[in-house]
Enzyme design. Structure first.
Site, PDB file in Angstrom:
ATOM      1  N   TRP A   1      -3.682  -1.973  -1.430  1.00 23.30           N
ATOM      2  CA  TRP A   1      -3.669  -3.246  -2.153  1.00 23.30           C
ATOM      3  C   TRP A   1      -4.100  -4.265  -1.108  1.00 23.30           C
ATOM      4  O   TRP A   1      -3.361  -4.584  -0.184  1.00 23.30           O
ATOM      5  CB  TRP A   1      -2.266  -3.549  -2.662  1.00 23.30           C
TER       6      TRP A   1
ATOM      7  N   HIS B   1       8.757 -32.002 -25.979  1.00 22.65           N
ATOM      8  CA  HIS B   1       8.573 -32.902 -24.835  1.00 22.65           C
ATOM      9  C   HIS B   1       7.193 -32.730 -24.212  1.00 22.65           C
ATOM     10  O   HIS B   1       6.996 -33.043 -23.041  1.00 22.65           O
ATOM     11  CB  HIS B   1       9.689 -32.670 -23.806  1.00 22.65           C
TER      12      HIS B   1
ATOM     13  N   LYS C   1       5.611 -10.015 -19.181  1.00 23.80           N
ATOM     14  CA  LYS C   1       5.105  -8.675 -19.544  1.00 23.80           C
ATOM     15  C   LYS C   1       3.730  -8.798 -20.178  1.00 23.80           C
ATOM     16  O   LYS C   1       2.814  -8.048 -19.867  1.00 23.80           O
ATOM     17  CB  LYS C   1       6.030  -7.972 -20.548  1.00 23.80           C
TER      18      LYS C   1
ATOM     19  N   CYS D   1       0.856  -1.182   0.000  1.00 22.68           N
ATOM     20  CA  CYS D   1       0.000   0.000   0.000  1.00 22.68           C
ATOM     21  C   CYS D   1       0.893   1.232   0.000  1.00 22.68           C
ATOM     22  O   CYS D   1       2.095   1.150   0.181  1.00 22.68           O
ATOM     23  CB  CYS D   1      -0.868   0.005   1.255  1.00 22.68           C
TER      24      CYS D   1
ATOM     25  N   GLU E   1      10.766 -13.283 -19.679  1.00 25.19           N
ATOM     26  CA  GLU E   1      10.380 -11.913 -19.339  1.00 25.19           C
ATOM     27  C   GLU E   1       9.297 -11.399 -20.302  1.00 25.19           C
ATOM     28  O   GLU E   1       8.349 -10.732 -19.878  1.00 25.19           O
ATOM     29  CB  GLU E   1      11.628 -11.018 -19.360  1.00 25.19           C
TER      30      GLU E   1
ATOM     31  N   LYS F   1       3.053  -2.411  -7.387  1.00 27.18           N
ATOM     32  CA  LYS F   1       4.450  -2.259  -7.804  1.00 27.18           C
ATOM     33  C   LYS F   1       5.406  -2.949  -6.847  1.00 27.18           C
ATOM     34  O   LYS F   1       6.334  -3.621  -7.251  1.00 27.18           O
ATOM     35  CB  LYS F   1       4.766  -0.768  -7.886  1.00 27.18           C
TER      36      LYS F   1
ATOM     37  N   ARG G   1       1.431   1.664  -5.995  1.00 26.85           N
ATOM     38  CA  ARG G   1       1.704   0.687  -4.937  1.00 26.85           C
ATOM     39  C   ARG G   1       0.481  -0.138  -4.565  1.00 26.85           C
ATOM     40  O   ARG G   1       0.576  -1.109  -3.813  1.00 26.85           O
ATOM     41  CB  ARG G   1       2.197   1.416  -3.671  1.00 26.85           C
TER      42      ARG G   1
ATOM     43  N   ASN H   1       0.813   0.364   6.022  1.00 23.58           N
ATOM     44  CA  ASN H   1       1.321  -0.436   4.907  1.00 23.58           C
ATOM     45  C   ASN H   1       2.073  -1.614   5.512  1.00 23.58           C
ATOM     46  O   ASN H   1       2.993  -1.414   6.300  1.00 23.58           O
ATOM     47  CB  ASN H   1       2.279   0.403   4.040  1.00 23.58           C
ATOM     48  N   GLY H   2       1.655  -2.841   5.143  1.00 26.46           N
ATOM     49  CA  GLY H   2       2.325  -4.028   5.678  1.00 26.46           C
ATOM     50  C   GLY H   2       1.284  -5.054   6.101  1.00 26.46           C
ATOM     51  O   GLY H   2       0.121  -4.976   5.683  1.00 26.46           O
TER      52      GLY H   2
ATOM     53  N   GLU I   1       1.033  -9.858 -17.622  1.00 24.86           N
ATOM     54  CA  GLU I   1       0.837  -8.871 -16.564  1.00 24.86           C
ATOM     55  C   GLU I   1      -0.019  -7.694 -17.004  1.00 24.86           C
ATOM     56  O   GLU I   1      -0.902  -7.259 -16.263  1.00 24.86           O
ATOM     57  CB  GLU I   1       2.234  -8.379 -16.144  1.00 24.86           C
TER      58      GLU I   1
HETATM   59  O1  M6R Z   1      10.920  -4.550  -6.768  1.00 26.62           O
HETATM   60  P1  M6R Z   1      11.351  -5.921  -7.204  1.00 26.62           P
HETATM   61  O2  M6R Z   1      12.293  -5.867  -8.372  1.00 26.62           O
HETATM   62  O3  M6R Z   1      11.885  -6.761  -6.102  1.00 26.62           O
HETATM   63  O4  M6R Z   1      10.022  -6.604  -7.729  1.00 26.62           O
HETATM   64  C1  M6R Z   1      10.022  -7.947  -8.129  1.00 26.62           C
HETATM   65  C2  M6R Z   1       8.756  -8.284  -8.870  1.00 26.62           C
HETATM   66  O5  M6R Z   1       7.642  -8.089  -8.057  1.00 26.62           O
HETATM   67  C3  M6R Z   1       8.604  -7.442 -10.134  1.00 26.62           C
HETATM   68  O6  M6R Z   1       9.686  -7.574 -10.990  1.00 26.62           O
HETATM   69  C4  M6R Z   1       7.307  -7.849 -10.888  1.00 26.62           C
HETATM   70  O7  M6R Z   1       7.421  -9.138 -11.381  1.00 26.62           O
HETATM   71  C5  M6R Z   1       7.048  -6.838 -12.002  1.00 26.62           C
HETATM   72  N1  M6R Z   1       5.753  -6.249 -11.810  1.00 26.62           N
HETATM   73  C6  M6R Z   1       7.117  -7.395 -13.360  1.00 26.62           C
HETATM   74  O8  M6R Z   1       6.903  -6.416 -14.317  1.00 26.62           O
END
Ligand code: M6R
Length: 607
Positions: free
Chosen positions: A75, A503, A484, A2, A480, A602, A27, A101-102, A487
């Site tokens: 969040w 396989h 992307k 959050c 990756e 994030k 966040r 937050n937490g 996500e």
């Molecule tokens: O802040 P961080 O790099 O530790 O975050 C790790 C993942 O949560 C982050 O890379 C996440 O997978 C991204 N939203 C991907 O785009």
């Protein structure tokens, strides 16, 4: 996960809080709220949904008078994202309001105890226990109540506290969640991230675990968990507010994709001197490096995938075995780590809960920790023995782009530098590697310029599901690329090591299954080409990512996006760019909320 903000001064607090929340919305964004103290009572306004709705409800804050307040963008972890579960939460007597937050891990036990004492809960959140504990321990001394409350909490928290008995004073306390204090002129602030502070001040204080701060318009005092006052250093934020704004782009993600040449340059350039790589912050001598018999890279999400690319570069150049481990797995895996293990912990935010836990686990077994981190002063940067900052600047879009490519840049620097220190590469190979890395920013710009046709390609490939394939470094990019796509566009995507297809998963390939083939590892290009032929034979439409000048691929793939040629060890940093753009345009075509994908946040500061 959050975002929290707080303000105390002499102007209207609500607009300041709403603006700060807007800057923290990345966040978490399923509900939001503010609490403002005016005329001896606290008024709370909260809504489920986005901050825009809260702005509408409060007429951009004009409907909520008062010069001190706290705010929250959520969040959800405990309880659905409803109005009632949104923060701030109030104590039963209306004296305290808090934002959090937490996660309070022992909240169920605390809740039972408080209910037995007669406290009434309105929400399903873990946070509400904290505000009732404050009321419970309060006997006229707010600081004492905060300390007693904090002593009862297990888990992670950054708490912002407002109390009617201190009409110009905010209290904050942190444990394992980020919290930064902003020092203004005649006003002071707190926030989960400096992005919410830079439009007001560049002078900040990073609070540490266990510390409590008291903010009035004229002063900030910090004490440790025993109540002893401590002097904190004031840090200066080095970037401007424009860096955290969209600057004419429709989305932060597109802006951040376009910023990659500059971001990678910022990561690399200060580390070249006289044609050599200088990693001043990595104080490991050749002798100490020779003691390292294994490297573990640990991270989550895209940072983990950056580690997968980095592994190929480190193993190839340094000839040290590298294990890449998901932090959420490593922390519980009883890892084989000792004082001869060097652990690379990668994180954009520096606050990812699983990554921090994996770091601590490895540290407790004697390993040395190298953090590769973007956010200055973050928890991982502080916990690591050595930290190499990625210098990407603020990354706001939930989907990382420049955060990822700058992680790659730093991993490449590390690989080349360590290989040379250990004498595993000769002078000429070193010079060539340095030259290749120095050219990365320019080549990234060319990659972006060469891929102007991606919006139309994306509209042809963004179907119900996509396969991403590649081998070795290209496989790491495929991982990756698929993340992307999933996500931000919510399209199903699978990533496969191209050689693995037959396989099992090739059974899924037919004319409805587009395949994205990454083909930038020259040593393995022929092999991937045969995989392309195999999927084409089963009707798949293939989009390939390849080096400019690769004629063979044009005759096999349906579409090709080209990138400039570079040593294959470093090609992931370029090959990922068309995949980022592909995901971006696919999501745009589908009308998705690109910067704030559903269910995500994030910074994942909870397990
Ligand atoms: O802040 P961080 O790099 O530790 O975050 C790790 C993942 O949560 C982050 O890379 C996440 O997978 C991204 N939203 C991907 O785009």
């Amino acid at each position: 996960m959050c975002g929290i903000v707080g303000f105390t001064g002499s102007r209207s607090a609500a607009p300041v809080l709403l603006k700060g929340l807007g800057q923290l919305e990345y966040r978490g964004y399923d509900s939001a709220g503010i609490a403002v103290l005016d005329g001896g009572s606290i008024r709370v306004e909260k809504v489920s949904g986005r901050i825009a709705k809260l702005c509408e409800k409060t007429r951009d804050g004009a409907a909520v008078p008062g010069v001190i307040g706290i705010g929250h963008t959520r969040w959800a972890t405990h309880g659905a994202p409803t109005d009632v579960n949104a923060h701030p939460h109030l104590s039963n007597d209306g004296r305290f309001a808090i934002v959090h937050n937490g996660i309070i891990e022992n909240y169920l036990a605390l809740r039972d105890e408080l209910i037995a004492d007669g406290y009434v809960f309105e929400s399903e959140t873990d946070t509400e226990t904290v505000v009732h504990l404050l009321e419970h321990y309060y006997d006229g001394d707010i600081k004492a109540a905060v300390m007693k409350t904090a002593a009862r909490l297990e888990g992670s928290y950054a708490l912002g506290i407002l109390c009617t008995d201190a009409p110009d004073t905010l209290y904050v306390v942190r444990e394992a969640s980020p919290l930064i204090l902003g020092i203004g002129v005649g006003e002071n602030y707190f926030a989960s991230d400096v992005t919410a502070l830079v439009s007001h001040t560049k002078n900040v204080i990073y609070l540490e675990d266990g510390e409590i701060a008291r903010l009035t318009p004229a002063s900030i005092t910090v004490c440790d968990c025993t109540g002893r006052e401590i002097q904190k250093p004031i840090s200066r934020v080095t970037w401007n507010v424009e860096a955290a704004e969209k600057g004419g782009y429709e989305h932060f993600m597109l802006k951040e994709i376009m910023e990659q040449p500059a971001a990678v340059k910022a990561a690399l350039a200060p580390r070249f001197r006289d044609g050599r790589i200088r990693l001043d912050d990595l104080e490991l001598t050749a002798e100490e490096l020779r003691q390292v018999n294994k490297i573990i890279i640990t991270a989550c999400g895209s940072a983990y995938y950056a580690g997968c690319s980095g592994r190929y570069a480190i193993e190839k150049l340094c000839r040290i075995p590298v294990q890449v481990e998901l932090a959420s797995e490593l922390r519980y895996s009883d890892p084989m780590v000792d004082e001869h293990t060097l652990v690379l912990v990668i994180s954009q935010s520096g606050e990812t809960a699983d990554t921090i836990a994996a770091l601590k686990e490895c540290r407790s077994r004697g390993a040395k920790i190298l953090g590769i981190v973007n956010v200055v002063g973050s928890t991982i940067a502080k916990l690591a023995d050595y930290t190499l900052y990625t210098w990407a600047g603020p990354e706001i879009a939930v989907a990382t782009t420049k955060g990822y490519t700058t992680q790659l840049a730093v991993l490449y620097l590390f690989a080349v530098c360590v290989a040379e220190k250990l004498g595993r590469i000769g002078a000429e190979q070193y010079r060539n590697a340095v030259r290749a890395l120095q050219s990365l920013p320019k080549l990234l710009q060319q990659t972006i310029d060469m891929n102007y046709q991606l919006p139309s390609v994306a509209s042809r490939y963004a179907s119900r599901s996509l396969f991403f394939i590649g081998r070795n470094t290209d496989y790491a990019v495929a991982l990756e690329g698929a993340l992307k796509m999933k996500e931000i566009s919510y399209l199903h995507a699978e990533s496969y090591a191209a050689g693995e297809l037959k396989h099992g998963t090739i059974a899924l390939i037919d004319e409805n299954q587009p395949v994205i083939a990454v083909c930038c590892n020259e040593a393995l290009a022929e092999k991937t080409l045969s995989n392309i032929v195999e999927v084409k034979a089963r009707g798949a439409k293939v989009l390939a990512v390849a080096f400019r000048g690769n004629k063979g691929i044009v005759s096999q793939a349906d579409d090709v996006v080209f990138i400039p040629r570079i040593d294959s060890i470093f090609s992931a940093a370029l090959a990922v760019v068309p995949l980022q753009l592909l995901a971006y345009y696919a999501a745009k075509e589908k009308g998705c909320d690109i910067d704030k994908p559903k269910n995500l946040a994030k910074s994942v500061t909870v397990e």
